[in-house]
Write a protein that holds these residues in place. Sequence first.
Motif, PDB file in Angstrom:
ATOM      1  N   GLU A   1       0.811  -1.198   0.000  1.00 29.70           N
ATOM      2  CA  GLU A   1       0.000   0.000   0.000  1.00 29.70           C
ATOM      3  C   GLU A   1       0.857   1.265   0.000  1.00 29.70           C
ATOM      4  O   GLU A   1       0.532   2.254  -0.665  1.00 29.70           O
ATOM      5  CB  GLU A   1      -0.944  -0.009   1.205  1.00 29.70           C
ATOM      6  CG  GLU A   1      -2.071  -1.028   1.086  1.00 29.70           C
ATOM      7  CD  GLU A   1      -2.832  -0.898  -0.230  1.00 29.70           C
ATOM      8  OE1 GLU A   1      -3.288   0.220  -0.549  1.00 29.70           O
ATOM      9  OE2 GLU A   1      -2.944  -1.909  -0.952  1.00 29.70           O
ATOM     10  N   GLN A   2       1.953   1.228   0.745  1.00 27.89           N
ATOM     11  CA  GLN A   2       2.852   2.383   0.780  1.00 27.89           C
ATOM     12  C   GLN A   2       3.472   2.622  -0.594  1.00 27.89           C
ATOM     13  O   GLN A   2       3.598   3.765  -1.052  1.00 27.89           O
ATOM     14  CB  GLN A   2       3.945   2.167   1.832  1.00 27.89           C
ATOM     15  CG  GLN A   2       4.885   3.359   1.983  1.00 27.89           C
ATOM     16  CD  GLN A   2       5.943   3.113   3.047  1.00 27.89           C
ATOM     17  OE1 GLN A   2       6.215   1.976   3.426  1.00 27.89           O
ATOM     18  NE2 GLN A   2       6.541   4.182   3.538  1.00 27.89           N
TER      19      GLN A   2
ATOM     20  N   SER B   1       0.729   4.008  -2.922  1.00 25.20           N
ATOM     21  CA  SER B   1       0.412   5.373  -2.552  1.00 25.20           C
ATOM     22  C   SER B   1       1.501   6.338  -3.018  1.00 25.20           C
ATOM     23  O   SER B   1       1.215   7.435  -3.526  1.00 25.20           O
ATOM     24  CB  SER B   1       0.226   5.479  -1.036  1.00 25.20           C
ATOM     25  OG  SER B   1      -0.016   6.801  -0.648  1.00 25.20           O
TER      26      SER B   1
ATOM     27  N   LEU C   1      -6.942   6.594  -4.249  1.00 23.63           N
ATOM     28  CA  LEU C   1      -5.723   7.311  -3.898  1.00 23.63           C
ATOM     29  C   LEU C   1      -5.618   8.623  -4.667  1.00 23.63           C
ATOM     30  O   LEU C   1      -5.188   9.643  -4.129  1.00 23.63           O
ATOM     31  CB  LEU C   1      -4.496   6.433  -4.178  1.00 23.63           C
ATOM     32  CG  LEU C   1      -4.267   5.271  -3.210  1.00 23.63           C
ATOM     33  CD1 LEU C   1      -3.199   4.321  -3.747  1.00 23.63           C
ATOM     34  CD2 LEU C   1      -3.847   5.800  -1.843  1.00 23.63           C
TER      35      LEU C   1
ATOM     36  N   THR D   1      -7.501  11.576  -3.205  1.00 28.15           N
ATOM     37  CA  THR D   1      -7.001  12.224  -2.000  1.00 28.15           C
ATOM     38  C   THR D   1      -6.209  13.486  -2.315  1.00 28.15           C
ATOM     39  O   THR D   1      -6.019  14.337  -1.448  1.00 28.15           O
ATOM     40  CB  THR D   1      -6.093  11.266  -1.195  1.00 28.15           C
ATOM     41  OG1 THR D   1      -4.905  10.987  -1.958  1.00 28.15           O
ATOM     42  CG2 THR D   1      -6.821   9.974  -0.868  1.00 28.15           C
TER      43      THR D   1
END
Length: 276
Positions: free
Chosen positions: A169-170, A173, A209, A212
């Motif tokens: 996920e990191q 992102s 993502l 955001t």
Amino acid sequence: MDGLGGALRAWRERLTTADVGLPSFGRRRAPGLRREEVAALAGVSVDYLVRLEQGRARHPSAQVAEALARALRLHDTERDHLLHLAGLADPQPGLVPTRITPGVQRLLDRFGDAPVSVLDAAWNLLAWNPLWAALIGDPSNWHGRDRNLVWRAFTDRPSRVVLTDAEHEQWRSGLVADLRLVLARYPDDPSLAALVGELNRTSEAFAALWATGGVGVQAAARKTFLHPDVGHLTLDCDVLVVQGTDLRVVAYTAVPSSADAEALALIGVLGLQTVS
């Protein structure tokens, strides 16, 4: 040297294996590189290169033309001539640069003991050295969107990189935040806009993502790989940005004299072959 086919043959025949960082095994019946070698360096099929040289294919894509220019080590004037013969205009200002400079190409040729690849600002894979292909898996069969690392990350393409859920996920992102900065730098690039639009439609995770509004630069990190013959190895990943081109040079290195360094050396010996 008439037409695209004749030019490609002439440029291929003037090169030696030493010019492109390949090993040499005895004398050759014909001068220059073999078609198989140029095709591998450019990431195209041998059959397609044959058709280009024979004039049965005359209009390679811009991506293929640039790859051939790099593989044949063309200087600026020759590269421009290749684009002209292929019926391609030079990229217009405002587009993501994809041309690999001679200096960056020399880096690829000389980093034989480290896996190295070159990507453009939008994370499209442009070139790689043999050890990178041996570590990651042969990318010569990746075409179109499959050569974009953001696309691969959000469409679950096979990968030898081993990540925990949190690391995954990191990583994703960070890619999205980085891509937003790239779009801000190149707002008039239709290919980049199309990539973002297609990812928004294809991947709910990407769309969430992207919504955001986060921005940032994808950071380097240590990465663990699972190689089918060597097993696990962990390497340092460094991303170097070439000023003036926005190219990204991605290099993997191992701690000297470590088990990972030994594993990487073994991968270099194995190359793209697999152990039965």
